[in-house]
Design an enzyme around this catalytic site. Structure first.
Site, short mmCIF file in Angstrom:
data_model
loop_
_atom_site.label_atom_id
_atom_site.label_comp_id
_atom_site.label_asym_id
_atom_site.label_seq_id
_atom_site.Cartn_x
_atom_site.Cartn_y
_atom_site.Cartn_z
CB SER A 51 -0.89 0.02 1.24
OG SER A 51 -1.55 -1.22 1.39
N1 SAH Z 1 0.07 -4.94 4.29
C1 SAH Z 1 0.63 -5.43 3.06
C2 SAH Z 1 -0.29 -5.16 1.90
C3 SAH Z 1 -0.49 -6.39 1.07
S1 SAH Z 1 -1.80 -6.34 -0.13
C4 SAH Z 1 2.03 -4.90 2.85
O1 SAH Z 1 2.51 -4.09 3.68
O2 SAH Z 1 2.68 -5.32 1.89
C5 SAH Z 1 -3.05 -7.28 0.68
C6 SAH Z 1 -2.77 -8.72 0.93
O3 SAH Z 1 -3.96 -9.29 1.47
C7 SAH Z 1 -2.41 -9.56 -0.28
O4 SAH Z 1 -1.14 -10.11 -0.10
C8 SAH Z 1 -3.51 -10.64 -0.32
O5 SAH Z 1 -3.03 -11.91 -0.71
C9 SAH Z 1 -3.96 -10.65 1.14
N2 SAH Z 1 -5.28 -11.23 1.40
C10 SAH Z 1 -6.43 -11.10 0.69
N3 SAH Z 1 -7.42 -11.80 1.29
C11 SAH Z 1 -6.89 -12.38 2.40
C12 SAH Z 1 -7.40 -13.24 3.44
N4 SAH Z 1 -8.67 -13.67 3.45
N5 SAH Z 1 -6.55 -13.63 4.42
C13 SAH Z 1 -5.26 -13.24 4.42
N6 SAH Z 1 -4.72 -12.44 3.48
C14 SAH Z 1 -5.52 -12.01 2.49
#
Ligand code: SAH
Length: 207
Positions: A51
């Protein structure tokens, strides 16, 4: 980056210090390193993104504002969507314990690798479906999601402490995604819908 965040209205000194301490370039591919401190989301593989710093800061600030005044650190926090582990690391400097769950094995492994040298013993990375929360770490003072669904999963509400706060993107009635804050009060839940955001979808199951 920290100066820019402060200029954008992020005021919490502990949060700004945490974002200064966790170097964002250590979480992105070498080809993207020169963009790591720009206010932009960046690809982290498997179709997911880290993000924007401004959005990370805004969401964590909302989470901190939901805590008891005067508390030095947040208690236990659940992060749904570890991705590359960046936000988990920032949270690790602000909360006593962080449980961060990721549904994609490839990213869970990547985050483990990225976080190793930070030696944040209070950040626990979990592989699983975050829509179920993580009952073993509950109750949580805060739950923060980096992926947006159509509703707040019931498990998150159950696993939130009374006095705790959820900060998550969610699809609103207008079909747009917005930041949603849910406070669990003695007398019930309080929902607030804030500004529009663009997060990857919250998906169930693991892969
Ligand atoms: N906070 C992260 C942002 C990653 S983007 C960072 O600092 O890089 C959001 C992430 O949520 C993705 O990797 C996606 O695979 C994950 N995601 C989506 N649905 C999910 C779920 N039900 N449980 C766990 N992770 C999930």
């Amino acid at each position: 980056m920290v100066r820019k965040l402060a200029g954008q209205g992020i005021a919490d000194p502990n949060l700004l210090a945490a974002m200064g301490a966790i170097e964002r370039h250590r979480f992105v591919d070498s080809a993207l390193v020169n963009q790591a401190y720009e206010d932009t989301s960046l690809p982290i593989g498997l179709g997911q993104t880290i993000s924007k710093p401004n959005v990370v800061a805004r969401m964590i600030e909302l989470l901190l504002q939901g805590q008891d005044e005067g508390a030095i650190k947040m208690g236990r926090v659940l992060e749904v969507g570890t991705g590359c582990g960046y936000q988990a690391a920032v949270l690790g400097r602000l909360a006593r314990e962080v449980y961060s769950i990721e549904r994609l094995r490839g990213l869970h492994d990547k985050a483990r690798e990225n976080l190793r040298s930070f030696r944040l013993a209070n950040v626990h990375l979990l592989f699983g479906d975050g829509m179920q929360g993580y009952a073993k770490g509950a109750p949580y003072a805060g739950i923060i999601a980096a992926a947006g669904g159509h509703a707040i999963p019931p498990a998150w509400i159950e696993q939130l402490a009374v006095g705790g706060r959820i900060v998550a993107p969610m699809e609103t009635a207008a079909g747009q995604q917005a930041l949603v804050v849910v406070d669990k009060l003695e007398r019930g839940l309080k929902h607030s819908i804030l500004e529009a955001v663009h997060f990857v979808p919250l998906k169930s199951g693991i892969a």
